[in-house]
Design an enzyme around this catalytic site. Structure first.
Site, PDB file in Angstrom:
ATOM      1  N   CYS A 144      27.811 -15.089  62.788  1.00 22.07           N
ATOM      2  CA  CYS A 144      27.193 -14.196  63.767  1.00 22.07           C
ATOM      3  C   CYS A 144      26.141 -14.952  64.588  1.00 22.07           C
ATOM      4  CB  CYS A 144      26.624 -12.959  63.072  1.00 22.07           C
ATOM      5  SG  CYS A 144      26.190 -11.618  64.200  1.00 22.07           S
ATOM      6  N   ILE A 168      28.177  -6.659  63.104  1.00 26.43           N
ATOM      7  CA  ILE A 168      26.851  -6.083  63.335  1.00 26.43           C
ATOM      8  C   ILE A 168      26.221  -6.804  64.527  1.00 26.43           C
ATOM      9  CG2 ILE A 168      24.567  -5.636  62.362  1.00 26.43           C
ATOM     10  CD1 ILE A 168      25.859  -5.825  59.575  1.00 26.43           C
ATOM     11  N   HIS A 201      30.423 -10.847  59.417  1.00 19.26           N
ATOM     12  CA  HIS A 201      29.573 -11.248  58.291  1.00 19.26           C
ATOM     13  C   HIS A 201      30.378 -11.281  56.989  1.00 19.26           C
ATOM     14  CE1 HIS A 201      25.449 -10.967  60.093  1.00 19.26           C
ATOM     15  NE2 HIS A 201      26.124 -10.261  60.994  1.00 19.26           N
ATOM     16  N   GLU A 223      29.532 -12.460  54.205  1.00 20.80           N
ATOM     17  CA  GLU A 223      28.657 -12.268  53.044  1.00 20.80           C
ATOM     18  C   GLU A 223      28.415 -10.794  52.734  1.00 20.80           C
ATOM     19  OE1 GLU A 223      25.769 -11.948  56.443  1.00 20.80           O
ATOM     20  OE2 GLU A 223      27.645 -12.993  56.019  1.00 20.80           O
TER      21      GLU A 223
END
Length: 205
Positions: A86, A147, A183, A185
């Protein structure tokens, strides 16, 4: 020989990436360790580096001030694998604009000849999840968490497009450099982190 994988801890999703990398190393039974790094000295000892999601302007400016940006450039240009997530992918770019404010003057690492737009899918309230496939690296049906995600509109010919979403490029690779808009993670799927761990180990051998 054990590989050292660092997570740039200037700002952003550090703890989540630590957890994902530790779990990936355990699942793969690889000889590798995970380190939270900030300083040029810490970064210079790494065999691979994750630049996490967060605020790309903040990460870029602080890495410039503390001298870590110079070391990261030297290490990556000499072959160290790097995963930009990101905001981390924004920093890998040669040119970045913002969907709302237009041209940005933020410090960039300038590793990839790409045209990138920050917040390409909208602001925080427009966050979403979507299925993406990166078949060329053996990852399919991956649940991407987006996001305030950036997207790439164009790349140079030497950059491999790993995934697209709504005709926007959301994952890329150039040799030892990987970037994702989403993302990894923030999901239970360790596929991206496992791929990166294996890349670091292969590069170190």
């Amino acid at each position: 020989m054990s590989a050292k994988i660092g997570i740039l801890a200037i700002q952003g999703d550090v703890a989540e990436n630590v957890s994902s990398l530790v779990a990936s190393i355990a699942d793969l039974n690889q000889d590798a360790t995970v380190h939270v790094v900030k300083t040029p000295e810490e970064i210079s000892a790494m065999d691979g580096l994750v630049i996490p999601g967060g605020e790309s302007t903040t990460i870029g400016q602080l890495s410039l001030v503390n001298g870590s940006q110079k070391v990261i450039k030297q290490k990556v240009e000499s072959g160290m694998p790097v995963l930009g997530i990101c905001a981390g992918m924004v920093l890998l770019a040669s040119n970045a604009t913002d969907r709302v404010v237009g041209k940005t003057e933020q410090p960039l690492f300038d590793f990839l000849d790409i045209e990138l737009e920050r917040n390409s899918f909208g602001r925080q309230r427009e966050s979403f999840e979507a299925n993406v496939s990166m078949d060329s690296i053996g990852i399919s049906n991956y649940n991407g968490v987006f996001i305030r995600a950036p997207a790439i509109s164009s790349t140079s010919d030497d950059i491999e497009v790993l995934a697209k979403l709504n005709e926007k490029i959301v994952a890329i690779k150039k040799g030892n450099i990987i970037g994702t808009s989403f993302h990894p993670e923030l999901t239970d799927d360790l596929a991206v982190h496992k791929y990166f761990v294996n890349l670091v180990k292969e590069t170190k051998q």
